[in-house]
Design an enzyme around this catalytic site. Structure first.
Site, mmCIF file in Angstrom:
data_model
loop_
_atom_site.group_PDB
_atom_site.id
_atom_site.type_symbol
_atom_site.label_atom_id
_atom_site.label_comp_id
_atom_site.label_asym_id
_atom_site.label_seq_id
_atom_site.Cartn_x
_atom_site.Cartn_y
_atom_site.Cartn_z
ATOM 1 N N TYR A 160 0.835 -1.200 0.000
ATOM 2 C CA TYR A 160 0.000 0.000 0.000
ATOM 3 C C TYR A 160 0.869 1.249 0.000
ATOM 4 O O TYR A 160 0.663 2.172 -0.801
ATOM 5 C CB TYR A 160 -0.908 -0.021 1.222
ATOM 6 C CG TYR A 160 -1.719 1.236 1.422
ATOM 7 C CD1 TYR A 160 -2.857 1.474 0.656
ATOM 8 C CD2 TYR A 160 -1.356 2.180 2.377
ATOM 9 C CE1 TYR A 160 -3.610 2.631 0.839
ATOM 10 C CE2 TYR A 160 -2.099 3.329 2.569
ATOM 11 C CZ TYR A 160 -3.222 3.551 1.796
ATOM 12 O OH TYR A 160 -3.954 4.699 1.974
ATOM 13 N N LYS A 164 1.167 4.172 -3.003
ATOM 14 C CA LYS A 164 0.896 5.586 -2.763
ATOM 15 C C LYS A 164 2.112 6.448 -3.102
ATOM 16 O O LYS A 164 1.965 7.603 -3.526
ATOM 17 C CB LYS A 164 0.459 5.802 -1.320
ATOM 18 C CG LYS A 164 -0.916 5.204 -1.002
ATOM 19 C CD LYS A 164 -1.987 5.747 -1.940
ATOM 20 C CE LYS A 164 -3.362 5.227 -1.616
ATOM 21 N NZ LYS A 164 -4.406 5.764 -2.512
#
Length: 269
Positions: A160, A164
């Site tokens: 994750y 990002k």
């Protein structure tokens, strides 16, 4: 920015991915107040339809919905089909939470594949698809809602955080490329926000809901205010403050400007 100017710059349609609740729903309500027509996208149809009915009744706008899983290969084609030829002047990519809550080796790699598809490949493809007509028109806005996880590798939200970081860097580059064409790009980097998804995740893991979570309405309001002033806005920080990372949004902006100038000089050589 006055409502009429905002609508002229980013209208007549806005597409919001991840619109069913939390910050996505807040973006939808505030854009409806500004008179933009909306294309609302999420996986769950029920909340989307309820929100669309609310906004049509309250603001007299057009509002269409589409149930789309952004982690599938054909997601961008489905986003374009949902737009159905409408002039999308604002794209907000707000989906992309990590529901795995796992160390890297403690879940199937297919789960990381799905997260990468949603946060990297679909983001890249959607930006490419919707930015091109904006560049041709000489106006529009692109917002990628990110996370402070982008500023460093974090155990437990490893992939994750990496996705990002990708979104942040891509947004910065697109800001420099599209600014001369009148298209605004913003990587909106959030901290911990009081959304249903965040609460569900903490409750499922027995974590107490902390004080000081950001309010989704305030988050959406800031994002729309800062959209013309990309490429980065860090929630909870002034433009010249550096808390989440070693450099402020202003520092990153000037760095990208310097790099763009160097690149342009080489291109002319």
């Amino acid at each position: 920015m006055e409502q009429q100017e905002f609508a002229a710059r980013y209208g007549p349609w806005a597409l919001i991915a991840g619109a069913s609740e939390g910050t996505g729903a807040s973006f939808a309500r505030q854009l409806a107040e500004k008179g933009l027509n909306l294309i609302l996208v999420a996986r769950r149809e029920g909340p989307l339809d309820g929100l669309a009915q609310e906004l049509r009744a309250a603001h007299g706008i057009e509002c269409v919905t589409a149930s789309i899983d952004l982690s599938v290969e054909e997601a961008t084609q489905q986003l374009l089909a949902a737009a159905d030829g409408r002039e999308v002047g604002l794209l907000i990519l707000n989906a992309g939470a990590d529901t795995n809550g796992s160390l890297f080796l403690d879940t199937e790699v297919a789960n990381w594949d799905a997260l990468i598809m949603r946060n990297v490949l679909t983001v890249t493809r959607a930006l490419h698809a919707f930015a091109e007509p904006m560049r041709e028109r000489g106006r529009g806005g692109l917002m990628v809602v990110g996370s402070g996880a982008c500023y460093g590798g974090l155990p437990g939200i490893n992939v994750y955080a990496a996705t990002k970081a990708f979104d942040l860097v891509l947004s910065e580059a697109l800001w420099a490329e599209l600014e001369p064409h009148g298209v605004d790009v913003l990587s909106f980097v959030l901290g911990r926000t009081d959304t249903p998804a965040h609460r569900e995740l903490m409750e499922a893991r027995g974590i107490a809901i902390p004080d000081g979570l950001a309010d989704p309405d305030e988050v959406a309001r800031l994002g729309l205010e800062r959209l013309p002033f990309g490429p980065v806005c860090n929630w909870g920080e002034a433009d010249d403050e550096a808390k989440m990372s070693a450099s402020s949004a202003a520092d990153r902006r000037e760095r990208i400007r310097r790099i763009a100038a160097i690149s342009a000089a080489y291109a002319k050589a």
